[in-house]
Design a protein around this motif. Sequence first.
Motif, PDB file in Angstrom:
ATOM      1  N   UNK A 167      38.092 -24.318 -73.892  1.00 38.18           N
ATOM      2  CA  UNK A 167      37.031 -24.963 -73.064  1.00 38.18           C
ATOM      3  C   UNK A 167      37.600 -25.314 -71.717  1.00 38.18           C
ATOM      4  N   UNK A 168      38.850 -25.592 -71.602  1.00 38.55           N
ATOM      5  CA  UNK A 168      39.341 -25.624 -70.428  1.00 38.55           C
ATOM      6  C   UNK A 168      39.484 -24.681 -69.489  1.00 38.55           C
ATOM      7  N   UNK A 227      37.584 -29.176 -55.098  1.00 40.69           N
ATOM      8  CA  UNK A 227      38.659 -29.138 -53.847  1.00 40.69           C
ATOM      9  C   UNK A 227      40.075 -28.869 -54.426  1.00 40.69           C
ATOM     10  N   UNK A 228      41.072 -28.644 -53.418  1.00 39.40           N
ATOM     11  CA  UNK A 228      42.360 -28.686 -53.993  1.00 39.40           C
ATOM     12  C   UNK A 228      43.128 -29.703 -54.571  1.00 39.40           C
ATOM     13  N   UNK A 229      42.453 -30.583 -54.520  1.00 36.63           N
ATOM     14  CA  UNK A 229      43.050 -32.199 -55.132  1.00 36.63           C
ATOM     15  C   UNK A 229      42.593 -32.311 -56.314  1.00 36.63           C
ATOM     16  N   UNK A 230      41.517 -31.217 -56.850  1.00 40.39           N
ATOM     17  CA  UNK A 230      41.226 -31.732 -58.300  1.00 40.39           C
ATOM     18  C   UNK A 230      42.035 -31.370 -59.235  1.00 40.39           C
ATOM     19  N   UNK A 231      42.039 -32.292 -60.504  1.00 41.21           N
ATOM     20  CA  UNK A 231      42.815 -32.358 -61.590  1.00 41.21           C
ATOM     21  C   UNK A 231      42.674 -31.046 -62.516  1.00 41.21           C
ATOM     22  N   UNK A 232      41.252 -31.000 -62.847  1.00 41.56           N
ATOM     23  CA  UNK A 232      40.857 -30.200 -63.873  1.00 41.56           C
ATOM     24  C   UNK A 232      40.370 -28.963 -63.171  1.00 41.56           C
ATOM     25  N   UNK A 233      40.898 -27.679 -63.666  1.00 43.14           N
ATOM     26  CA  UNK A 233      40.135 -26.501 -63.210  1.00 43.14           C
ATOM     27  C   UNK A 233      41.100 -26.095 -61.976  1.00 43.14           C
TER      28      UNK A 233
END
Length: 207
Positions: free
Chosen positions: A83-84, A200-206
């Motif tokens: 799922x990830x 965005x570039x700061x996201x944790x997921x994906x």
Amino acid sequence: MSKDEIIASVTERLRETPTGDLFRCSTAWFMAPVAEDDLPAKPEARYDSALTPEGHEGHRSGETDPAAWARLNELRDRLKAEAHIVTRNLVETLRAWYPSADALEMYENEDGWLLTVRLVSADGRTVRDLRNDVGLPTDLPELPEPVRALWPKRMLQEVEDLDELLTVLAKAGVGFDDLPDELRDNNDCPDLYIPALLLGTACELGC
């Protein structure tokens, strides 16, 4: 059991879930590799053995299996990992569709469904309003070539398809971020959890 048989089996089991026919087939399609690795040569025999006296030794009717919980946890972990991966694919797709978007804002309805609200830019501007109950167009853009291969045919054509995908991902164990304060509408309660997929570039997921 062939992959086509696995897909048909999973699709049939998903008929009891509150999702559309197209998405049931799509879900079965990307779950098939996980299921294919774990099914024995005759999966019906393992299932029937728990129900009939003629089951294999150690798996007769009424008997317990101490390894069942471990297998269930392993499958759950593998499903969450898959799922990830699908979530990362979705991030790449949304970036390709809407390069100026920084987050996908959602909300959870009383039935537990995650519904899309809007794509929002880094400065809080609405890139696209995705609510499907206000008379807005519900078509999603055509999948561009770099991400087209990530999805089955005829998937992600409508906003409703996106809602179903996000709901399935959440139920498979994907946790979504809280929409950052700087991306919220001025009318939003600052203490209210607003689920969001950060792009965005700061996201944790994906990322």
